[in-house]
Design an enzyme around this catalytic site. Structure first.
Site, short mmCIF file in Angstrom:
data_model
loop_
_atom_site.label_atom_id
_atom_site.label_comp_id
_atom_site.label_asym_id
_atom_site.label_seq_id
_atom_site.Cartn_x
_atom_site.Cartn_y
_atom_site.Cartn_z
N TYR A 98 0.82 -1.22 0.00
CA TYR A 98 0.00 0.00 0.00
C TYR A 98 0.86 1.27 0.00
O TYR A 98 0.35 2.37 -0.19
CB TYR A 98 -0.94 0.06 1.22
CG TYR A 98 -1.83 -1.14 1.43
CD1 TYR A 98 -2.04 -2.09 0.44
CD2 TYR A 98 -2.48 -1.34 2.65
CE1 TYR A 98 -2.85 -3.20 0.65
CE2 TYR A 98 -3.30 -2.44 2.87
CZ TYR A 98 -3.47 -3.37 1.86
OH TYR A 98 -4.27 -4.46 2.09
N HIS A 133 1.30 -11.50 2.58
CA HIS A 133 0.16 -10.85 1.92
C HIS A 133 -0.63 -11.79 1.00
O HIS A 133 -1.85 -11.77 0.97
CB HIS A 133 0.66 -9.63 1.13
CG HIS A 133 -0.38 -8.61 0.84
ND1 HIS A 133 -0.12 -7.27 0.78
CD2 HIS A 133 -1.71 -8.71 0.60
CE1 HIS A 133 -1.23 -6.59 0.52
NE2 HIS A 133 -2.21 -7.46 0.40
N GLN A 167 -6.07 -13.63 6.62
CA GLN A 167 -6.87 -12.48 6.18
C GLN A 167 -7.33 -12.74 4.75
O GLN A 167 -6.51 -12.85 3.84
CB GLN A 167 -6.02 -11.20 6.25
CG GLN A 167 -6.85 -9.98 5.90
CD GLN A 167 -6.07 -8.67 5.90
OE1 GLN A 167 -6.06 -7.94 4.91
NE2 GLN A 167 -5.40 -8.36 6.99
N SER A 214 -12.47 3.52 5.04
CA SER A 214 -13.11 4.73 4.51
C SER A 214 -12.21 5.91 4.77
O SER A 214 -11.57 5.99 5.81
CB SER A 214 -14.46 4.97 5.18
OG SER A 214 -15.00 6.18 4.66
#
Ligand SMILES: NC(=O)c1ccc[n+]([C@@H]2O[C@H](COP(=O)([O-])OP(=O)(O)OC[C@H]3O[C@@H](n4cnc5c(N)ncnc54)[C@H](OP(=O)(O)O)[C@@H]3O)[C@@H](O)[C@H]2O)c1
Length: 286
Positions: free
Chosen positions: A54, A119, A172, A242
């Protein structure tokens, strides 16, 4: 008063003395990550989910420092995608670099993350082993409290038995009403592996679904809130993202209401299997 789901509802992790806050705040594609994380912390989030991919670990780290919230009250998660030059040692350096960005430590306290994940399984059997060995070394050295995986299918988890005796504390994966991942979740649960649910509101792409809209109207809630509540009642740890403070608050407005068994069952029927997934990561890659 901060919402219960953030301050009191901590989920124990199997094989660890640590507990993970029941809702996390994701920062994938966060436009102004430092500002967003500061806002999320101020409305009550204490669990932040980032990743090397990210490219905002340093922003998260700066926001944490600026917030002045004691480090032990926070739960910080990051992820590594590929090993560095097929070397455990060089991969470990990359992990340490992430830790440094997220928590450079204080006098008398070295920096650490609460959870470091692989990941995706995309680096292949050997790559996954290198990544796991480096993560084990990071954990032994105190740079991570726990280690886990992301986007792992049953085969990837099975294979881990060949090279480690450490079980990941969590997997995840993408989980929401339209992609319920029942098989892998059932397998993880049999091993005590917690499920953190990414894209829990399907990036707001399915909020006009009539079942969700109708249930939402009964509770005076938005479809996105119904999806997060469903995730919580299923026992997952959802990670809504968000950039908007009003939406951040709406996504944790989970106290004092519950979905009925019948409503849960109606939502269970929305599952579209892998067809309902929005992320391309194959849980069955070699
Ligand atoms: N391990 C992995 O491979 C993986 C993959 C994907 C994601 N993740 C993690 O999971 C987190 C969440 O997943 P995600 O970001 O892909 O999707 P998501 O949380 O399902 O959805 C985020 C999107 O929904 C919008 N949104 C948020 N709250 C809303 C609300 N109350 N009403 C209407 N729209 C709303 C956001 O826009 P605004 O920002 O404009 O509000 C954003 O566009 C990520 O940030 C990341 O940390 C992990």
């Amino acid at each position: 008063m901060a919402p219960k789901y953030l301050t009191k509802d901590l989920v124990p992790l199997t094989g660890s003395s640590a507990k993970i806050p029941r809702i996390g705040y994701g920062v994938y594609r966060s436009v102004d990550c430092q500002t967003a994380v500061l806002a999320a912390l101020s409305v009550g989030y204490r669990h932040i989910d980032t990743a090397q991919f990210y490219k905002n670990e340093a922003d998260v780290g700066r926001a944490i420092k600026l917030s002045r919230i004691p480090r032990k009250e926070l739960y910080i998660v990051t992820k590594i995608q590929y090993p560095v030059k097929d070397s455990v040692e060089e991969t470990l350096e990359s992990l340490k670099d992430s830790v440094q960005k997220l928590d450079s430590g204080e006098e008398g306290r070295p920096g650490y993350v609460d959870l470091f994940l692989i990941h995706t399984p995309s680096s292949g059997r050997q790559g996954r082993e290198i990544l796991w060995r480096a993560l084990e070394m990071l954990k032994e050295g105190g740079g991570a409290v726990d280690i886990g995986v992301s986007n792992y299918g049953i085969e990837h988890l099975f294979q881990m038995d060949l090279y480690t005796s450490t079980t990941p504390v969590c997997n995840q994966i993408e989980v929401h009403p339209f992609c319920q991942q029942r098989e892998v979740i059932s397998f993880c649960r049999s091993k005590g592996i917690a499920i953190t649910a990414y894209a829990p509101i399907v990036r707001n792409r399915r909020s006009d679904n009539p079942t969700l809209v109708t249930i939402g109207q009964k509770h005076g809630k938005q479809s996105t809130q119904i999806m997060i509540k469903w995730s919580l009642q299923k026992g997952f740890i959802p990670l809504p993202k968000s950039d908007n403070p009003d939406r951040m608050k709406a996504n944790i407005d989970m106290d004092g209401w519950e979905l009925t068994e019948e409503e849960m069952s109606e939502i269970d029927h929305l599952d579209e299997g892998q067809g309902g997934a929005i992320c391309p990561y194959p849980l069955n890659c070699p």
